[in-house]
Enzyme design. Structure first.
Site, PDB file in Angstrom:
ATOM      1  N   LYS A  18       3.625 -15.332   2.866  1.00  0.00           N
ATOM      2  CA  LYS A  18       3.542 -16.101   1.618  1.00  0.00           C
ATOM      3  C   LYS A  18       4.985 -16.425   1.207  1.00  0.00           C
ATOM      4  O   LYS A  18       5.457 -16.047   0.125  1.00  0.00           O
ATOM      5  CB  LYS A  18       2.807 -15.243   0.556  1.00  0.00           C
ATOM      6  CG  LYS A  18       2.495 -15.962  -0.741  1.00  0.00           C
ATOM      7  CD  LYS A  18       1.412 -16.998  -0.635  1.00  0.00           C
ATOM      8  CE  LYS A  18       1.209 -17.722  -1.947  1.00  0.00           C
ATOM      9  NZ  LYS A  18       0.422 -18.964  -1.830  1.00  0.00           N
ATOM     10  N   ASP A  35     -11.122  -8.526   7.262  1.00  0.00           N
ATOM     11  CA  ASP A  35     -12.503  -8.420   6.748  1.00  0.00           C
ATOM     12  C   ASP A  35     -13.177  -9.791   6.791  1.00  0.00           C
ATOM     13  O   ASP A  35     -14.345  -9.920   7.154  1.00  0.00           O
ATOM     14  CB  ASP A  35     -12.502  -7.917   5.296  1.00  0.00           C
ATOM     15  CG  ASP A  35     -12.689  -6.402   5.226  1.00  0.00           C
ATOM     16  OD1 ASP A  35     -12.239  -5.718   6.166  1.00  0.00           O
ATOM     17  OD2 ASP A  35     -13.259  -5.911   4.239  1.00  0.00           O
ATOM     18  N   TYR A  68       0.825  -1.206   0.000  1.00  0.00           N
ATOM     19  CA  TYR A  68       0.000   0.000   0.000  1.00  0.00           C
ATOM     20  C   TYR A  68       0.863   1.261   0.000  1.00  0.00           C
ATOM     21  O   TYR A  68       0.407   2.347  -0.361  1.00  0.00           O
ATOM     22  CB  TYR A  68      -0.946   0.032   1.206  1.00  0.00           C
ATOM     23  CG  TYR A  68      -2.045  -1.025   1.185  1.00  0.00           C
ATOM     24  CD1 TYR A  68      -2.195  -1.897   0.114  1.00  0.00           C
ATOM     25  CD2 TYR A  68      -2.935  -1.151   2.237  1.00  0.00           C
ATOM     26  CE1 TYR A  68      -3.184  -2.867   0.099  1.00  0.00           C
ATOM     27  CE2 TYR A  68      -3.941  -2.113   2.240  1.00  0.00           C
ATOM     28  CZ  TYR A  68      -4.049  -2.973   1.158  1.00  0.00           C
ATOM     29  OH  TYR A  68      -5.035  -3.922   1.145  1.00  0.00           O
ATOM     30  N   ASP A  83      -5.292  -6.713   6.006  1.00  0.00           N
ATOM     31  CA  ASP A  83      -6.486  -5.998   5.566  1.00  0.00           C
ATOM     32  C   ASP A  83      -7.549  -7.012   5.113  1.00  0.00           C
ATOM     33  O   ASP A  83      -8.709  -6.976   5.534  1.00  0.00           O
ATOM     34  CB  ASP A  83      -6.083  -5.081   4.393  1.00  0.00           C
ATOM     35  CG  ASP A  83      -7.159  -4.077   4.041  1.00  0.00           C
ATOM     36  OD1 ASP A  83      -8.135  -3.969   4.792  1.00  0.00           O
ATOM     37  OD2 ASP A  83      -7.014  -3.395   3.007  1.00  0.00           O
ATOM     38  N   ASP A 102      -2.779 -18.060   2.173  1.00  0.00           N
ATOM     39  CA  ASP A 102      -3.930 -18.728   1.530  1.00  0.00           C
ATOM     40  C   ASP A 102      -4.515 -19.789   2.458  1.00  0.00           C
ATOM     41  O   ASP A 102      -5.731 -19.932   2.591  1.00  0.00           O
ATOM     42  CB  ASP A 102      -3.563 -19.297   0.149  1.00  0.00           C
ATOM     43  CG  ASP A 102      -2.166 -19.861   0.062  1.00  0.00           C
ATOM     44  OD1 ASP A 102      -1.416 -19.783   1.063  1.00  0.00           O
ATOM     45  OD2 ASP A 102      -1.797 -20.402  -0.996  1.00  0.00           O
TER      46      ASP A 102
END
Ligand code: NAD
Length: 365
Positions: free
Chosen positions: A191, A251, A142, A247, A223
């Site tokens: 990851k 959610d 970001y 992030d 994942d």
């Protein structure tokens, strides 16, 4: 105690939900003899409309000079066409960076009164959902370089993901310290089978773990983590992860607890001035209808009392009031049970009524 709080109502449902959180803080102040001074700050789409900038420098300075910042949410379709650097969300990224708040704490906890609102099977919910995602907030993709250019006659978009060892170490320490105060289990999510930044992340986390022998560190690929959060959320206690993974996972985690409208967050750096906001966005689809759930924002105010002002009793008084209102069967639309029989035991309330009932039920501890 006297504290100066910068207030960013923002866009969409932001003003509706923040007004309820301010009413809660005013009630706490009058019950416990504190003074909270509120200063309005423009950020997001409303700041673009008024100032031509999603976060003018003087607005950022008001936040940095305050004792803490309360934020609703920013963004909306109206500003989708503006260039990347001037988007409402860019104001939020600049605020987080300007305040130096690198550690975002997002609890995912199911309230017993809302267990039927979870989309998960009851047998999974019954095992318990109560974990925290510690998300790195001012690094990673970001905050990397973003550009779109031409390559071989077509558009090419580039977003850079980078982390330094020290950026990973400071959030890693927050993860270990948070786990130390809970069940002493920390799951580091990355990851590392694909990304260099994740391999560095994993290496730093394992180096740090030697300083925290009382905390059991485990690694999980992002994942797999996304899958495990719905398959067996009870296995998690504290998750530490980088900005974008945190992030997305938070959610997902919020949804299994019933509604994104229920989840608060705190963002802190090295000082006590923090940024407190619900994890959801500006929900333009329900803005202005007085139907949004203000509880995530009200619980964010409780986190401000606890983490920035050290007011544990006051924070608990707010959380107890939320619990009491849920016990009374009062529900905003997003947490109304889908089952007809369950729904008949509840009463649907508006955003402002929810705020008013919580204020009424705040009692001195
Ligand atoms: P969103 O979180 O705003 O909404 C997703 C869904 O959840 C919608 O159906 C919405 O009605 C519902 N919802 C969200 N909060 C709710 C609440 N308190 N009570 C009841 N229902 C609620 O996400 P989105 O639709 O993807 O984004 C809308 C805008 O918000 C976009 O412009 C996005 O960039 C922005 N956004 C801002 C922030 C922030 O300010 N921190 C975070 C995420 C998204």
């Amino acid at each position: 105690m006297t504290k100066n709080i910068a207030v960013i109502r923002g866009d969409g449902i932001g003003p509706e939900i923040v007004n309820q959180a301010i009413a809660v803080l005013e009630k706490v102040a009058s019950l416990y003899g504190h003074t909270f001074n509120f200063t309005d700050v423009d950020m997001g789409g409303c700041a673009i409309d008024k100032w031509g900038d999603p976060l003018p420098q003087e607005m950022l300075e008001k936040c940095v000079k305050s004792d803490s910042v309360m934020l609703g949410a920013v963004g909306g379709d109206k500003w989708n066409g503006v260039p990347g650097e001037m988007r409402p969300e860019k104001g939020l990224l600049r605020l987080r960076a300007g305040m130096g708040v690198y550690s975002n704490n997002r609890p995912a906890k199911i309230w017993p009164q809302l267990s039927s609102a979870s989309p998960l099977k009851q047998s999974i919910v019954d095992k318990g959902i109560d974990f925290i995602i510690v998300r790195e907030l001012i690094g990673g993709i970001y905050f990397g370089e973003h550009k779109t250019d031409e390559k071989n006659g077509e558009s090419q978009a580039i977003d850079i993901l980078s982390y330094t060892e020290s950026e990973i170490e400071r959030i890693g320490r927050i993860g270990f310290e948070t786990a130390r105060k809970r069940s002493k289990r920390l799951c580091s999510v990355e990851k590392s089978n694909v990304l260099d930044s994740s391999r560095l992340w994993k290496k730093v986390m394992h180096r740090l773990s030697e300083e925290y022998p009382d905390v059991e560190l485990s690694d999980m690929l992002v994942d797999n983590c996304a899958m495990q959060i719905v398959k067996n959320p009870a296995q998690f206690d504290v998750i530490v992860t980088e900005n974008m993974f945190g992030d997305i996972l938070s959610d997902e985690a919020s949804m299994i607890t019933g509604s994104i409208g229920m989840i608060p967050s705190s963002s802190l750096g090295d000082g006590s001035c923090g940024l407190y906001e619900p994890i959801h966005g500006s929900a333009p689809d329900i803005a202005g209808k007085d139907i949004a759930n203000p509880i995530g924002t009200i619980l964010s105010a409780a986190m401000m009392l606890r983490y920035s002002f050290g007011l544990e009793n006051e924070a608990q008084a707010v959380e107890n009031a939320v619990s009491k209102v849920l016990d009374m069967g009062c529900r905003t639309a997003d947490i109304m049970p889908s089952d007809k029989g369950e729904a008949e035991k509840c009463r649907k309330i508006s955003c402002s009524e929810c705020g008013r009932l919580i204020v009424e039920n705040i009692k001195k501890q």
